[in-house]
Design a protein around this motif. Structure first.
Motif, PDB file in Angstrom:
ATOM      1  N   LEU A 137       0.610  -1.243   0.223  1.00 18.25           N
ATOM      2  CA  LEU A 137       0.022  -0.419  -0.039  1.00 18.25           C
ATOM      3  C   LEU A 137       1.165   0.953   0.092  1.00 18.25           C
ATOM      4  O   LEU A 137       0.577   2.029   0.604  1.00 18.25           O
ATOM      5  CB  LEU A 137      -1.016   0.362   1.243  1.00 18.25           C
ATOM      6  CG  LEU A 137      -2.111  -1.197   1.098  1.00 18.25           C
ATOM      7  CD1 LEU A 137      -2.341  -0.963   2.183  1.00 18.25           C
ATOM      8  CD2 LEU A 137      -3.368  -0.423   0.352  1.00 18.25           C
ATOM      9  N   HIS A 163      -6.226  -1.390   9.010  1.00 22.19           N
ATOM     10  CA  HIS A 163      -6.781  -0.689   8.180  1.00 22.19           C
ATOM     11  C   HIS A 163      -7.384  -2.126   7.278  1.00 22.19           C
ATOM     12  O   HIS A 163      -7.134  -3.647   7.239  1.00 22.19           O
ATOM     13  CB  HIS A 163      -6.939   0.422   7.500  1.00 22.19           C
ATOM     14  CG  HIS A 163      -5.319  -0.022   6.846  1.00 22.19           C
ATOM     15  ND1 HIS A 163      -4.927   1.225   6.258  1.00 22.19           N
ATOM     16  CD2 HIS A 163      -4.445  -0.510   6.575  1.00 22.19           C
ATOM     17  CE1 HIS A 163      -3.615   0.922   5.536  1.00 22.19           C
ATOM     18  NE2 HIS A 163      -3.502  -0.087   6.191  1.00 22.19           N
ATOM     19  N   SER A 165      -7.794  -1.443   4.156  1.00 26.43           N
ATOM     20  CA  SER A 165      -7.253  -1.579   2.608  1.00 26.43           C
ATOM     21  C   SER A 165      -6.322  -2.323   2.327  1.00 26.43           C
ATOM     22  O   SER A 165      -6.042  -2.252   1.211  1.00 26.43           O
ATOM     23  CB  SER A 165      -6.114  -0.165   2.312  1.00 26.43           C
ATOM     24  OG  SER A 165      -7.096   1.031   3.688  1.00 26.43           O
ATOM     25  N   GLN A 168      -7.808  -4.002  -0.353  1.00 26.13           N
ATOM     26  CA  GLN A 168      -7.449  -3.771  -1.978  1.00 26.13           C
ATOM     27  C   GLN A 168      -6.549  -4.477  -2.897  1.00 26.13           C
ATOM     28  O   GLN A 168      -7.107  -4.941  -3.714  1.00 26.13           O
ATOM     29  CB  GLN A 168      -6.990  -2.361  -1.886  1.00 26.13           C
ATOM     30  CG  GLN A 168      -8.008  -0.887  -1.249  1.00 26.13           C
ATOM     31  CD  GLN A 168      -7.207  -0.013  -1.464  1.00 26.13           C
ATOM     32  OE1 GLN A 168      -6.502   0.580  -2.922  1.00 26.13           O
ATOM     33  NE2 GLN A 168      -8.200   1.530  -0.819  1.00 26.13           N
ATOM     34  N   GLU A 205     -14.367  -0.796   3.259  1.00 20.62           N
ATOM     35  CA  GLU A 205     -13.190  -0.084   2.733  1.00 20.62           C
ATOM     36  C   GLU A 205     -14.357   0.147   1.153  1.00 20.62           C
ATOM     37  O   GLU A 205     -15.162  -0.794   0.675  1.00 20.62           O
ATOM     38  CB  GLU A 205     -11.759  -0.975   2.525  1.00 20.62           C
ATOM     39  CG  GLU A 205     -11.427  -0.304   1.531  1.00 20.62           C
ATOM     40  CD  GLU A 205      -9.287   0.544   2.183  1.00 20.62           C
ATOM     41  OE1 GLU A 205     -10.534   0.071   3.648  1.00 20.62           O
ATOM     42  OE2 GLU A 205      -8.879   0.559   1.876  1.00 20.62           O
ATOM     43  N   ALA A 302     -10.687   5.035  -3.656  1.00 18.63           N
ATOM     44  CA  ALA A 302     -10.340   3.764  -2.657  1.00 18.63           C
ATOM     45  C   ALA A 302     -10.947   5.099  -2.003  1.00 18.63           C
ATOM     46  O   ALA A 302     -10.850   5.853  -2.352  1.00 18.63           O
ATOM     47  CB  ALA A 302      -9.377   3.445  -2.237  1.00 18.63           C
ATOM     48  N   GLY A 304     -11.853   5.067   2.671  1.00 18.91           N
ATOM     49  CA  GLY A 304     -12.253   3.724   4.132  1.00 18.91           C
ATOM     50  C   GLY A 304     -12.783   4.706   5.358  1.00 18.91           C
ATOM     51  O   GLY A 304     -12.244   6.550   5.040  1.00 18.91           O
TER      52      GLY A 304
END
Ligand code: FA5
Length: 338
Positions: A137, A163, A165, A168, A205, A302, A304
């Motif tokens: 990330l 998180h 993420s 993703q 997310e 994206a 969140g």
């Protein structure tokens, strides 16, 4: 004899009592049966008349027994029917009902909005590795989020995701564009708790990847979510912000107001356009698995956000810690509301 038997038959109130009377008079060694047995000792001319008499008595007793038996059986059936009767018009008894936790209710609202927009809802592992949670990330080693103070590390070098993420990355490694997903699930941070911060909380997310996806798509999507949550008058506000995995990045807030005159900006979460380094990290992981590199040149956005914020406002819960303190006075308010 008949004069004694008939009242006894009438007085029998159960089938057992009636059977006893029957045995007493017309049973094998009953009074009437025995009387018949004495006929043989009578002179032949009396025998006939006496026999007819006894038989008449016997018949009268038998008739009375039969009538009484029918009556008793009907009474027993009536009593059974009455005791087993179900009044289908009575209102039902309330069943003890559970209820959805307020965070799940907010999640259902949110995922409902995104499902109507064509998104796929997914979940992912809470135990993550450093690569998915940070490196892929584009979170550099010196970023404060990687600080020991922010992350719960496990003994084997893995961690509790800080998180949602990393999903993703996982989703893009497994799927080719175009894609639209929302991820729901728990996240963990090693930080001091207060009225608006918990060490375990939730995130939603969002990730959209395709061709020519731009910031206007992102803003329109967040605005659509705000209207879905707070009605057609809801507004959204974006302020520049920094997250290593997006460029440009922003924080967004939703302005909500209601007929009671309450209104304010609610800081909901972070968002931005997917950083090219993230697409590159995904293609590297795909290549290592023998898959095609398909993300170069793609665009996406994206976001969140924390559903606790929405739930606190919606259900007027003043402290985030109430959600997870297991106090039945808080959660019990949601019982029966599914
Ligand atoms: C992130 O976690 C980013 N992954 C969000 C993101 C995703 C940005 C995709 C860009 C693109 P942040 O640390 O700001 O960002 O957390 C996001 C939201 O989680 C916050 O806005 C807040 O609503 C909620 N949140 C953060 N920390 C806590 C906490 N300790 N307790 C409760 N909610 C929290």
């Amino acid at each position: 004899m008949q004069h004694e038997a008939i009242p006894e038959i009438q007085a029998a109130t159960t089938l057992e009592a009636l059977q006893a009377v029957k045995t007493k008079y017309v049973g094998k060694s009953g009074l009437v049966t025995r009387e018949l047995g004495t006929l043989g000792k009578l002179p032949p001319e009396e025998r006939k008349t006496r026999g007819a008499e006894i038989n008449a008595v016997r018949q009268a007793i038998q008739d009375a027994l039969d009538t009484r038996e029918t009556t008793l059986k009907r009474e027993a059936l009536d009593a059974q029917l009455a005791s087993e009767a179900i009044d289908v018009t009575l209102p039902g008894l309330p069943l003890p009902a559970g209820g959805l936790h307020p965070i799940n209710r907010v999640y259902d609202d949110l995922t409902g909005i995104y499902e109507r927009l064509g998104y796929t809802v997914v979940e992912g592992p809470e135990v993550e590795d450093e690569h998915h949670n940070f490196e892929a990330l584009n979170v550099p080693w010196y970023h404060p989020a990687r600080d020991l103070q922010d992350t719960f590390w496990l003994e084997d070098g893995r961690l509790l995701r800080t998180h949602t993420s990393p999903m993703q990355i996982r989703y893009m490694v497994d799927h080719e564009p175009d894609l639209k997903i929302v991820v729901r699930g728990k996240v963990y941070r090693y930080e001091a708790t207060d009225a608006t911060h918990e060490s375990m909380f939730h995130q939603l997310e969002g990730l959209v990847v395709g061709d020519h996806i731009n910031m206007a798509d992102l803003k329109g999507t967040i605005a659509e979510m705000a209207r879905g949550l707070y009605g057609p008058r809801a507004k959204v506000r974006f302020q520049p912000s920094y997250y290593p995995f997006v460029e440009p990045g922003a924080d967004f807030a939703v302005y909500w107001d209601n007929p009671r005159g309450e209104s304010k900006w609610l800081e909901l979460g972070g968002c931005g356009m997917v950083h090219p380094n993230v697409f590159k990290a995904v293609d590297d992981l795909r290549e290592a698995q023998g898959k095609e590199r398909v993300y170069e040149g793609k665009t996406g956005f994206a976001f969140g956000l924390g559903p606790e914020r929405i739930a606190m406002l919606k259900y007027k819960i003043p402290d985030i810690r109430y959600f997870y303190a297991n106090d039945p006075r808080v959660i019990g308010q949601f019982r029966g509301e599914l």
